[in-house]
Design an enzyme around this catalytic site. Structure first.
Site, mmCIF file in Angstrom:
data_model
loop_
_atom_site.group_PDB
_atom_site.id
_atom_site.type_symbol
_atom_site.label_atom_id
_atom_site.label_comp_id
_atom_site.label_asym_id
_atom_site.label_seq_id
_atom_site.Cartn_x
_atom_site.Cartn_y
_atom_site.Cartn_z
ATOM 1 N N GLY A 116 0.825 -1.206 0.000
ATOM 2 C CA GLY A 116 0.000 0.000 0.000
ATOM 3 C C GLY A 116 0.860 1.258 0.000
ATOM 4 O O GLY A 116 0.692 2.138 -0.844
ATOM 5 N N PHE A 117 1.820 1.316 0.937
ATOM 6 C CA PHE A 117 2.720 2.473 1.020
ATOM 7 C C PHE A 117 3.505 2.643 -0.280
ATOM 8 O O PHE A 117 3.752 3.761 -0.720
ATOM 9 C CB PHE A 117 3.704 2.313 2.192
ATOM 10 C CG PHE A 117 3.173 2.831 3.481
ATOM 11 C CD1 PHE A 117 3.166 4.198 3.736
ATOM 12 C CD2 PHE A 117 2.675 1.969 4.453
ATOM 13 C CE1 PHE A 117 2.670 4.683 4.927
ATOM 14 C CE2 PHE A 117 2.171 2.447 5.648
ATOM 15 C CZ PHE A 117 2.164 3.805 5.887
ATOM 16 N N TRP A 118 3.897 1.516 -0.882
ATOM 17 C CA TRP A 118 4.670 1.582 -2.115
ATOM 18 C C TRP A 118 3.876 2.313 -3.216
ATOM 19 O O TRP A 118 4.439 3.081 -4.000
ATOM 20 C CB TRP A 118 5.053 0.176 -2.596
ATOM 21 C CG TRP A 118 5.568 0.194 -4.004
ATOM 22 C CD1 TRP A 118 6.766 0.696 -4.421
ATOM 23 C CD2 TRP A 118 4.889 -0.256 -5.172
ATOM 24 N NE1 TRP A 118 6.864 0.583 -5.778
ATOM 25 C CE2 TRP A 118 5.740 0.004 -6.279
ATOM 26 C CE3 TRP A 118 3.652 -0.854 -5.400
ATOM 27 C CZ2 TRP A 118 5.380 -0.319 -7.585
ATOM 28 C CZ3 TRP A 118 3.315 -1.172 -6.694
ATOM 29 C CH2 TRP A 118 4.167 -0.911 -7.767
ATOM 30 N N HIS A 119 2.556 2.116 -3.232
ATOM 31 C CA HIS A 119 1.761 2.802 -4.245
ATOM 32 C C HIS A 119 1.765 4.312 -4.024
ATOM 33 O O HIS A 119 1.587 5.083 -4.964
ATOM 34 C CB HIS A 119 0.316 2.285 -4.231
ATOM 35 C CG HIS A 119 0.152 0.997 -4.964
ATOM 36 N ND1 HIS A 119 0.308 0.891 -6.321
ATOM 37 C CD2 HIS A 119 -0.143 -0.253 -4.537
ATOM 38 C CE1 HIS A 119 0.107 -0.361 -6.694
ATOM 39 N NE2 HIS A 119 -0.158 -1.077 -5.623
ATOM 40 N N GLY A 120 1.971 4.724 -2.787
ATOM 41 C CA GLY A 120 2.001 6.153 -2.493
ATOM 42 C C GLY A 120 1.480 6.393 -1.088
ATOM 43 O O GLY A 120 0.684 5.605 -0.578
#
Lengths: 402, 77
Positions: free
Chosen positions: A330-334
């Site tokens: 999730g964090f990787w997506h933004g």
């Protein structure tokens, strides 16, 4: 000078066809010209990162030099040493540029970071994986030129699929025999044409024609319970279809181009809408990303947790790791509430999925299994996934807060 | 105890089902094994046979049937 989004328009494909022709003839006669491959790689990289996007080009060059120093340095170090903390430091350093790029918009009011460029996340996955396999000792012969080719392989540079160093190297170092190459060529060209259908017809219809209309209607229909409305539900399905056809279409271009170049880049999608459960969905959706997370985050964390006996029960270990794994995704997506909620949603979904599978195994006699339950499972999974994409789309942010 | 018997014991413990009758069945496709079970398998191999397999050596397609797992362990032992 013009800049081109990879696979963005007919001119790009025309240039691709012309550039690949000599390479195809070479491969048909059992020859691979490193020089020619490098030249067309540079040519297409300049098309993508040159011209008005030159700042991205500079960021790319600096980034690549930085990751080369880390991976090469670690490979040299690892020959005689193996310190845990040093390995973690290397991984953190390799991820640092991406972290800065992802966090900057969240703290700078949407301002993009200067060190960012198209494809930085996909390159980071490749670099981190190279460091991890060097640590494990499974990657012993780190080669600087191969690493550069692996990182800068132009068909997949902007959005994957995420290949693995050792798999790429094996393909890159060899030439398929004529019969095999003809098969790859046939597949590659078919992938390109299916990609045209997906990206330029279907994704265009759902994304460019349908979605803006539904979004407008959804904004006008606010006021009910949680601002939910029929147009919003329509948007959910149109967005999911657009997301799939757009990304699967791009992936087909990337894989098709790779095949024509004699490299069997792994496929990214395998009929995801037929998945009977969420766990299976992640074996079929954005496969190279989810397998990267499985192999380099999930399995490693589980291994570490179990080895150090952090949790008593294996199921607890699995559940905690599901949540961490999907939150990281999730964090990787933004760094926005909707990407993080999307990650959490899938983490919890995987937990519930495992609980159900365990229950089913225990009560094999009493749980019915037939065509109807199978269709129901597929229907339920597809709708859960579409709901998660509704969160992911960010439209709820607009409907609720704007 | 020989490798084959030990590996089968580990697999039976891990999956709760007897796999010795289906030595070439894909354990992942049938849902008997998953990533979690793979890690447990690697840890058991380490503790019971002293075979060290790093996670990145675990290429799923090379470990997906009982026969393949036994062959893999024999080659690493």
């Amino acid at each position: 000078m013009l800049t081109f989004e990879p696979y963005g328009n007919p001119t790009y494909f025309a240039l691709l066809g012309v550039a690949l022709l000599p390479l195809m003839i070479g491969l048909l006669y059992g020859k691979r010209s490193r020089l020619y491959e490098t030249l067309i790689s540079i040519f297409f990289l300049v098309l993508t990162f040159g011209g008005s996007k030159w700042t991205q080009g500079v960021a790319l060059i600096i980034y690549i030099l930085y990751e080369v120093v880390l991976t090469w340095g670690y490979a040299v170090y690892r020959k005689n040493h193996n310190s845990g903390p040093f390995f973690y430091l290397m991984v953190i350093l390799a991820i640092a540029p991406l972290t800065i790029v992802k966090v900057t918009p969240a703290v700078e009011n949407g301002q993009a970071s200067l060190i960012g460029f198209l494809g930085i996340s996909y390159l980071t996955f490749r670099a981190v994986q190279t460091i991890m396999e060097t640590r494990d000792g499974t990657l012993k012969n780190y080669n600087l030129m191969t690493f550069l080719q692996f990182m800068l392989f132009f068909p997949t540079i902007s959005s994957g699929p995420i290949d693995r160093y050792r798999r790429f190297e094996a393909d890159y170092r060899s030439v398929p025999d004529r019969e095999k190459y003809l098969g790859m060529l046939q597949k590659g060209i078919r992938y390109l044409f299916v990609g045209f259908l997906y990206k330029f017809i279907l994704a265009y219809y759902f994304g460019t024609i349908l979605m803006p209309k539904l979004q407008l209607m959804a904004m006008h229909s606010r006021g009910g319970f949680l601002d939910l409305s029929w147009p919003l539900i329509g948007y959910m399905y149109a967005y999911s279809a657009d997301l799939f056809f757009d990304f699967a279409g791009y992936s087909l271009f990337a894989v098709g181009t790779s095949y024509i170049m004699g490299i069997e880049t792994p496929m990214n999608f395998k009929q995801p809408w037929r998945s009977p459960n969420i766990k299976d969905f992640w074996n079929r959706w954005h496969i190279t990303l989810s397998f990267w997370f499985r192999d380099f985050i999930y399995m490693r964390l589980v291994f570490w947790f179990m080895k150090h006996k952090i949790f008593k029960k294996p199921t607890t270990t699995a559940n905690v790791t599901y949540i961490i794994n999907m939150l990281v995704m999730g964090f990787w997506h933004g760094v926005t509430w909707y990407y993080i909620t999307y990650g959490l949603f899938h983490g919890v979904a995987l937990m519930v999925n495992d609980m159900w599978l365990r229950y089913k195994k225990k009560h094999r006699q009493s749980v019915p299994h037939n065509h109807f339950t199978q269709i129901f499972a597929i229907f339920l999974t597809a709708n859960l996934v579409c709901f998660s994409f509704l969160i992911f789309s960010g439209i709820l942010d607009k409907v609720w807060f704007q | 105890m020989d490798i084959k018997a030990t590996v089968l014991d580990i697999l039976n413990d891990l999956t709760g089902s007897d796999v010795s009758g289906a030595m070439d069945d894909n354990l992942f496709d049938s849902g008997i094994m998953d990533s979690m079970a793979s890690v447990q398998l690697l840890l058991s191999l380490q503790s019971e046979l002293g075979v060290n397999v790093p996670v990145s050596e675990f290429e799923r397609s090379e470990w997906d049937t009982p026969n393949k797992i036994i062959a893999k362990v024999e080659s690493l032992a």
